[in-house]
Design an enzyme around this catalytic site. Structure first.
Site, mmCIF file in Angstrom:
data_model
loop_
_atom_site.group_PDB
_atom_site.id
_atom_site.type_symbol
_atom_site.label_atom_id
_atom_site.label_comp_id
_atom_site.label_asym_id
_atom_site.label_seq_id
_atom_site.Cartn_x
_atom_site.Cartn_y
_atom_site.Cartn_z
ATOM 1 N N ASP A 130 23.104 -62.163 -46.864
ATOM 2 C CA ASP A 130 23.549 -61.117 -47.765
ATOM 3 C C ASP A 130 24.356 -61.791 -48.878
ATOM 4 O OD1 ASP A 130 24.183 -58.434 -48.681
ATOM 5 O OD2 ASP A 130 26.200 -58.862 -47.943
ATOM 6 N N THR A 186 26.533 -60.746 -51.275
ATOM 7 C CA THR A 186 27.948 -60.423 -51.460
ATOM 8 C C THR A 186 28.746 -60.745 -50.198
ATOM 9 O OG1 THR A 186 27.299 -58.631 -52.936
ATOM 10 C CG2 THR A 186 29.554 -58.605 -52.089
#
Length: 789
Positions: free
Chosen positions: A273, A275
């Protein structure tokens, strides 16, 4: 709250003392004490050493994990004396009023008092991944988590009555969890459990005919049976796991179970992911790009800034994007919200209706533009052109739109309002982790496929991936265009590396699609939108600063939020898997030659080749001591499936060769003139130890200074036992006549040749896998103190 399911001292002692291996050894001890009490009972010392070492190591691991689990345990925010206070879950009382924010885990069961667009994800309870909108008076269940919105609820079932009594304490569980490594070892032990009794019985019957006294027959039987038991294999496996867990704990990485050490080592695909993993998770506001206005009077920059600031103020729990905007813009006055739809990672937008100022929507451009009427084609074209330009630079972009249609909070959670007009693009910037590039480069070099997935614009995600050196395959894909069929999705995922606009459901589907193709998948994440994928991945990895729900379902939590820990986890896991395979080869080889020797003794009706103390000596110098050092040695060779098959195909033929060679040398010596039985046994001891050390050398390749020193030390130890009076007398070693050393050398050399050439000639004889000790994984200079020894 009930006590955590952590093993007590009594349970740890029982688990390490009351084992099948210890049971077999103690039965053999009882028999040898009946037949020939004395030095031949030395083998029983393994029960004490196995138990003490196992108990001490597990207590150390339990203590460290309990310390870390306290940091990772969920907390409850309660309203007391008109103020919100954070307390431990155990302190929550009946009828307590608790606050909920996005990403929170619902820690006790209750009834909603105030809902501000509150949506609960109950997938951990029901398996249904769609968030459920909670209105005032609805029930919320512990074990669910907040997907969007906020609110307050009253506790109705607490403590042992709440589902959270198990889930909230999951991080503290210490267990020997299922793993391929343990399954393989248990399979080997099961086979030996069926083999040892009948072989021992037949050997005892044969020795009763060959020996003058039944005590000698029983002693020979015990010697063979003890040699068939892989007495140190389970211990060394547990120690390797526990040492790995302790190594991770010292780096503030909380592994929920012992198998977590092994899981990442078997991973071949890592889904990242963006972020909070590649980036620090800190977002900064850059600028707004107005798109013009058809309103009267036109919307100026001040109005746009006021609208954005008011959107932030209206959301009771703004996400990172809204927080960054709110921190950069001054608060506005005169903006009174009448309806609010909080941001949701599934919807990818938030909206607020203001009294006399219309409805304003802020969200992902690709999603929001879908509700803009076709009549605004010029504005849409302008928006898409600006979007493409800024996304290529790696900026995060959200779109601000306006409409005169008021929100209905009961239905707006499902659909965007109509007749929206694009007003401005809001530019934000991510901060890349300083160590992300070298860490991802290391994973790529280790043969692990990287997939970068995010809810941001595909071009933005691709730009960030390029900045950290990810070698992208194919173009960045918009997840909205991905197929829903699992097989077709797997093909699409294989064809690309970067994916944007991915919803939480799609992250979960992508993990499932990769698993469908046989991949072992790890998923990293820190937010509520990652929970479903973290839960379903083979290895879920959460950041310590992430949401409580993400930490609750992940197998590994990086409490210091250091991405640089992951290569160290990989190295620990590979060390455990590869070294236990090497150690298992030693123990299974011993069991194989013990079975061969028992069979040959029975067929030829001769006295058994060894006393129990002889096999204790051989096992100590060719298996036990070197196995301990090998189990803890660095070894970062990529883990592969087929553990049991490789062990059996190397160890069984190696054990057959070693056993036959020892028996041939024993028979030559026993039938020679002037050679006593004890001298013939010493000949067999020498041959079997030489071949045992040679098998050890095969498993140590490529030979390094450390491994050569280990082999030399073991040879010297045996030479001392053979030539020095006290140990030679204790182990009943009688030096054979000079001509028998030719026998030892000739048969030993023949055995070494067979061991060396056998795997190259015989198709089903598997060669040992070489040790890989390439340089330690790189870490950022700030974390250089964490480099492995």
């Amino acid at each position: 709250m009930p006590d955590a399911p952590s093993r007590t001292l009594g349970q740890i002692v029982r688990a390490n003392v009351v084992t099948p291996v210890n049971g077999i050894i103690l039965v053999m001890l009882a028999l040898i004490l009946v037949a020939a009490p004395g030095p031949d009972a030395l083998f029983a010392g393994v029960v004490v050493s196995n138990s003490v070492i196992g108990i001490v190591q597990e207590l150390r691991a339990k203590r460290e994990l309990d310390k870390l689990a306290v940091l990772n345990a969920p907390r409850a925010r309660v309203v007391r004396d008109s103020a919100v206070t954070e307390i431990g879950v155990s302190a929550v009382v009946a009828d307590e009023v608790l606050e909920l924010q996005p990403g929170d885990q619902v820690v006790v069961d209750g009834v909603v008092l105030v809902s501000r667009g509150l949506e609960a994800n109950e997938s951990l309870l029901t398996g249904e991944s769609d968030p459920v909108l909670k209105a005032d008076g609805d029930e919320v269940m512990s074990g669910s988590f907040v997907a969007a919105g906020s609110g307050y609820y009253r506790a109705t079932r607490i403590g042992a009555e709440a589902y959270a009594s198990a889930l909230a304490e999951e991080a503290r569980r210490f267990q020997l969890a299922h793993s391929e490594l343990r399954t393989g070892i248990n399979t080997i032990l099961r086979w030996l459990t069926f083999i040892i009794p009948p072989v021992s019985l037949l050997l005892f019957i044969s020795l009763l005919r060959a020996e003058d006294r039944w005590q000698d027959a029983l002693r020979g039987t015990v010697a063979a049976a003890v040699a068939m038991v892989p007495d140190g294999l389970v211990l060394l496996t547990s120690i390797a796991f526990i040492v790995g867990i302790l190594g991770l704990a010292r780096r503030k990485a909380l592994a929920k179970e012992l198998a977590s050490v092994e899981l990442l080592a078997r991973v071949d695909t890592l889904c990242l992911d963006k972020t909070g993993t590649i980036t620090t998770g800190e977002i900064s506001f850059a600028e707004t790009v107005p798109l013009g206005s058809d309103t009267d009077p036109p919307l100026d920059a001040d109005t746009i800034a006021a609208a954005l600031a008011s959107l932030v103020d209206a959301d009771p729990n703004p996400n990172a994007t809204l927080t960054a905007i709110g921190d950069a813009l001054p608060a506005a006055t005169g903006w009174t919200p009448t309806a609010v739809v909080p941001f949701s990672s599934a919807r990818k937008w938030a909206a607020v209706s203001f009294e006399g100022r219309g409805t304003w929507v802020l969200g992902a451009p690709e999603v929001v533009l879908g509700a803009v009427p076709a009549a605004s084609v010029a504005r849409i074209d302008q928006c898409e052109a600006e979007l493409a330009e800024h996304a290529e630079a790696g900026r995060r972009i959200v779109l601000l739109t306006r409409t005169d249609i008021a929100l209905d909070e009961g239905s707006a959670a499902l659909a965007l309002p109509g007749d929206m007009v694009p007003v401005a693009l809001v530019m934000l910037e991510d901060q890349i982790r300083p160590d992300a590039a070298e860490i991802l480069s290391y994973f790529h070099g280790q043969g692990i496929t990287l997939k970068v997935i995010s809810g941001d614009h595909p071009a933005t995600v691709a730009a960030v991936a390029r900045r950290v050196g990810v070698e992208a395959i194919g173009d960045a894909r918009d997840a909205r265009d991905l197929p829903t069929d699992t097989a077709e999705l797997a093909v699409a995922i294989d064809a690309s590396t970067v994916f944007g606009r991915v919803t939480p459901h799609q992250k979960r589907a992508m993990v499932a699609a990769l698993q469908h193709k046989g991949h072992v998948v790890a998923m990293t994440g820190d937010g509520v939108n990652d929970v479903l994928a973290l839960k379903d991945a083979d290895m879920g990895i959460a950041m310590g600063a992430g949401s409580a729900s993400a930490r609750a379902v992940a197998q590994l939590v990086l409490l210091d939020n250091s991405f640089a820990t992951l290569p160290l986890v990989l190295a620990e896991g590979r060390r455990v898997i590869n070294n236990i395979e090497r150690v298992a080869n030693l123990f299974v080889t011993k069991a194989a030659y013990a079975v061969v020797l028992a069979a040959m003794t029975g067929v030829f009706s001769v006295p058994f080749l060894f006393l129990p103390r002889h096999l204790t000596l051989i096992g100590t110098f060719s298996i036990g001591i070197p196995g301990f050092f090998l189990a803890l040695e660095p070894n970062v060779r990529r883990a592969e499936p087929g553990f049991v098959d490789r062990v059996v195909r190397f160890s069984v033929p190696s054990g057959i060769v070693s056993g036959l060679a020892a028996f041939v040398a024993y028979q030559i010596a026993r039938t020679a003139d002037g050679v006593e039985l004890d001298e013939a046994r010493t000949v067999a001891v020498c041959v079997l130890l030489v071949l045992g050390l040679y098998v050890l050398s095969l498993l140590c390749r490529p030979l390094t200074t450390y491994r050569i020193a280990l082999l030399v030390a073991m040879a010297i130890g045996y030479a001392v036992a053979l030539t020095w009076g006290p140990p030679r007398e204790f182990f009943a070693l009688d030096l054979p006549p000079a001509e028998q050393w030719i026998n030892i050398g000739g048969v030993g050399l023949l055995g070494m040749v067979l061991l060396e050439l056998g795997p190259r000639i015989v198709p089903w004889w598997s060669p040992p896998v070489a040790v890989d000790t390439i340089e330690p994984p790189p870490v950022h200079p700030l974390a250089s103190a964490d480099l492995p020894d």
